[in-house]
Design an enzyme around this catalytic site. Structure first.
Site, PDB file in Angstrom:
ATOM      1  N   CYS A  45      39.773  35.059  31.979  1.00  0.00           N
ATOM      2  CA  CYS A  45      40.977  35.260  31.760  1.00  0.00           C
ATOM      3  C   CYS A  45      41.814  34.616  30.822  1.00  0.00           C
ATOM      4  O   CYS A  45      41.579  33.252  30.562  1.00  0.00           O
ATOM      5  CB  CYS A  45      41.685  35.189  33.165  1.00  0.00           C
ATOM      6  SG  CYS A  45      43.674  35.621  33.246  1.00  0.00           S
ATOM      7  N   CYS A  98      46.793  29.453  34.133  1.00  0.00           N
ATOM      8  CA  CYS A  98      46.921  29.240  35.522  1.00  0.00           C
ATOM      9  C   CYS A  98      46.248  28.029  36.092  1.00  0.00           C
ATOM     10  O   CYS A  98      45.021  28.059  35.966  1.00  0.00           O
ATOM     11  CB  CYS A  98      46.788  30.326  36.727  1.00  0.00           C
ATOM     12  SG  CYS A  98      47.567  31.782  36.136  1.00  0.00           S
ATOM     13  N   CYS A 120      43.246  27.930  38.509  1.00  0.00           N
ATOM     14  CA  CYS A 120      42.505  29.119  38.851  1.00  0.00           C
ATOM     15  C   CYS A 120      41.045  28.656  38.078  1.00  0.00           C
ATOM     16  O   CYS A 120      41.144  28.441  36.798  1.00  0.00           O
ATOM     17  CB  CYS A 120      43.035  30.301  38.343  1.00  0.00           C
ATOM     18  SG  CYS A 120      42.199  31.835  38.461  1.00  0.00           S
ATOM     19  N   CYS A 156      41.423  45.280  48.820  1.00  0.00           N
ATOM     20  CA  CYS A 156      42.160  44.732  47.662  1.00  0.00           C
ATOM     21  C   CYS A 156      41.311  44.383  46.653  1.00  0.00           C
ATOM     22  O   CYS A 156      40.100  43.745  46.838  1.00  0.00           O
ATOM     23  CB  CYS A 156      42.810  43.497  48.037  1.00  0.00           C
ATOM     24  SG  CYS A 156      43.871  43.591  49.621  1.00  0.00           S
ATOM     25  N   CYS A 161      44.910  48.160  47.666  1.00  0.00           N
ATOM     26  CA  CYS A 161      45.749  47.258  46.730  1.00  0.00           C
ATOM     27  C   CYS A 161      45.013  46.742  45.613  1.00  0.00           C
ATOM     28  O   CYS A 161      44.003  46.666  45.418  1.00  0.00           O
ATOM     29  CB  CYS A 161      45.834  46.025  47.861  1.00  0.00           C
ATOM     30  SG  CYS A 161      46.979  44.844  47.093  1.00  0.00           S
ATOM     31  N   CYS A 206      53.250  43.256  46.959  1.00  0.00           N
ATOM     32  CA  CYS A 206      52.537  42.210  47.887  1.00  0.00           C
ATOM     33  C   CYS A 206      52.830  40.820  46.977  1.00  0.00           C
ATOM     34  O   CYS A 206      52.369  40.919  45.657  1.00  0.00           O
ATOM     35  CB  CYS A 206      51.039  42.463  47.943  1.00  0.00           C
ATOM     36  SG  CYS A 206      50.146  40.916  48.628  1.00  0.00           S
ATOM     37  N   ARG A 254      50.805  36.845  54.777  1.00  0.00           N
ATOM     38  CA  ARG A 254      49.303  36.783  54.883  1.00  0.00           C
ATOM     39  C   ARG A 254      48.719  35.186  54.653  1.00  0.00           C
ATOM     40  O   ARG A 254      49.062  34.561  53.796  1.00  0.00           O
ATOM     41  CB  ARG A 254      48.603  37.681  53.895  1.00  0.00           C
ATOM     42  CG  ARG A 254      47.148  37.314  53.668  1.00  0.00           C
ATOM     43  CD  ARG A 254      46.226  38.471  52.803  1.00  0.00           C
ATOM     44  NE  ARG A 254      46.674  39.707  53.275  1.00  0.00           N
ATOM     45  CZ  ARG A 254      47.093  40.621  52.675  1.00  0.00           C
ATOM     46  NH1 ARG A 254      47.450  40.513  51.325  1.00  0.00           N
ATOM     47  NH2 ARG A 254      47.458  41.946  53.339  1.00  0.00           N
TER      48      ARG A 254
HETATM   49  S1  SF4 Z   1      45.481  33.432  38.522  1.00  0.00           S
HETATM   50 FE1  SF4 Z   1      43.572  33.402  37.174  1.00  0.00          FE
HETATM   51  S2  SF4 Z   1      42.776  35.450  37.132  1.00  0.00           S
HETATM   52 FE2  SF4 Z   1      44.940  35.311  37.560  1.00  0.00          FE
HETATM   53  S3  SF4 Z   1      46.122  35.332  35.595  1.00  0.00           S
HETATM   54 FE3  SF4 Z   1      46.081  33.326  36.245  1.00  0.00          FE
HETATM   55  S4  SF4 Z   1      44.154  32.427  35.114  1.00  0.00           S
HETATM   56 FE4  SF4 Z   1      44.000  34.747  35.182  1.00  0.00          FE
END
Ligand code: SF4
Length: 336
Positions: A51, A55, A58, A95, A126, A186, A258
């Site tokens: 990705c 974040c 993550c 989901c 979802c 959600c 949730r």
């Molecule tokens: S939470 Fe993870 S998968 Fe989702 S946008 Fe952020 S880095 Fe990408």
């Protein structure tokens, strides 16, 4: 008329004595829901890792070395096999998550097909795919998508300490596009990111004061993943977590809350208190998108101990979905 919440209101609630707060949350919860009924969803990653976003919690961000096994877009057949298994195990909603900044328009026919196929099985759908434009949201709505997940994660004030590749307003814009398309929203957050109590209050105010609050609110406990910048964060105190669930229930009384990531690091007692505080939905299955989840048999045992039942959303296909706890052996025979 919906109450307009302020950070001060929410912070006052979060600072209330635990016992008082639990009592208030229980009263609200019982007004809107049967406290013995829990909605159950299954989550599948249909595109894993790589990705472009950053974040900090993550494993799927391409920026961190977490050892995650990446996977391109999953074939529709494989997705449907997983959906059938989830349905056989009593999940009412399927989901699907793709680790994208946003879907490309070339992905839309693939996504629309998946939605139609799973809807035809009698399950709710979802998706969580990153930012959605107005036209993409409308296309997914037309294909029959029931829910779109797009978490705000934390407060606007703390957001850029967690993610810098997008801003809070972009999150709100996607929520707005989803809501306007008619898809149910959600959206929730993660606790344990290093946020203050005021940040938690501010996140809840953002959710509660949306023109229409999300129908579904995931509250996650940070799962510390080796290789991510938050791998050494302090674990959130369970009572703090439970109190945040209780305040969410009080501020957003009619939505499903949730218990999401982090459930496998909670004791049975913590989970039970979360249900008492107003949580009434879980992800079911050994794995969330990339992190492990509470094992199914442990969930079954906990449900039996607490006398909890499963919600049945499938009015069209009631015979195939248990709407209350089945005898033990039926659960144990089920395979995922
Ligand atoms: S939470 Fe993870 S998968 Fe989702 S946008 Fe952020 S880095 Fe990408």
């Amino acid at each position: 008329m919906t109450k307009h919440w302020t950070i001060k209101h929410a912070e006052t609630l979060l600072n209330e004595p635990f016992i008082e707060l639990m009592f208030k949350a229980q009263q609200v919860h019982r007004k809107y829901f049967n406290p013995l009924v829990i909605q159950k969803s299954t989550l599948l990653s249909i595109k894993t890792g790589n990705c472009p976003e950053d974040c900090k919690y993550c494993a799927q961000s391409a920026r961190y070395k977490t050892g995650l096994k990446t996977q391109g877009l999953m074939q529709i057949d494989e997705i449907l096999i997983n959906a059938h298994k989830a349905k056989a195990n009593g999940s009412s909603r399927f989901c699907m998550g793709a680790a994208w900044k946003h879907p490309q328009d070339r992905d839309m026919p693939y996504l629309e097909n998946i939605i139609k196929e799973i809807k035809a099985m009698g399950m709710e759908t979802c998706m969580t795919l990153g930012h959605l434009s107005d036209s993409q949201a409308k296309r997914l709505a037309k294909a029959g998508l029931d829910f779109y997940n797009h978490n705000l994660d934390t407060s606007p004030e703390f957001y850029n300490k967690i993610t810098t590749t997008r801003n809070y307003q972009q999150r709100l814009d996607t929520l707005n596009n989803v809501r306007n398309s008619g898809i149910k929203v959600c959206s929730g957050g993660i606790l344990g990111l290093g946020e203050t109590i005021k940040d938690r209050a501010s996140l809840l105010v953002q959710l509660a004061n949306l023109p229409k609050p999300p129908e579904s609110i995931p509250i996650n406990m940070l799962v510390k993943i080796k290789g991510t910048p938050l791998e050494n964060n302090e674990i959130i105190e369970p009572f703090e977590f439970i109190k945040t669930i209780a305040v969410t229930r009080i501020m957003i009384p009619a939505s499903h809350i949730r218990l999401s990531a982090g459930r496998n690091q909670m004791s049975e007692q913590t989970q039970a208190m979360c249900f008492m505080a107003g949580a009434n939905s879980i992800f079911y299955g050994c794995k969330l998108l990339t992190t492990s989840n509470s094992a199914e048999d442990k969930d079954i045992i906990l449900f039996l101990k607490l006398g909890l039942k499963l919600e049945n959303n499938q009015k069209n296909n009631e015979s195939s979905i248990p709407n209350e706890i089945l005898p033990n052996e039926q659960f144990y025979d089920a395979t995922l």
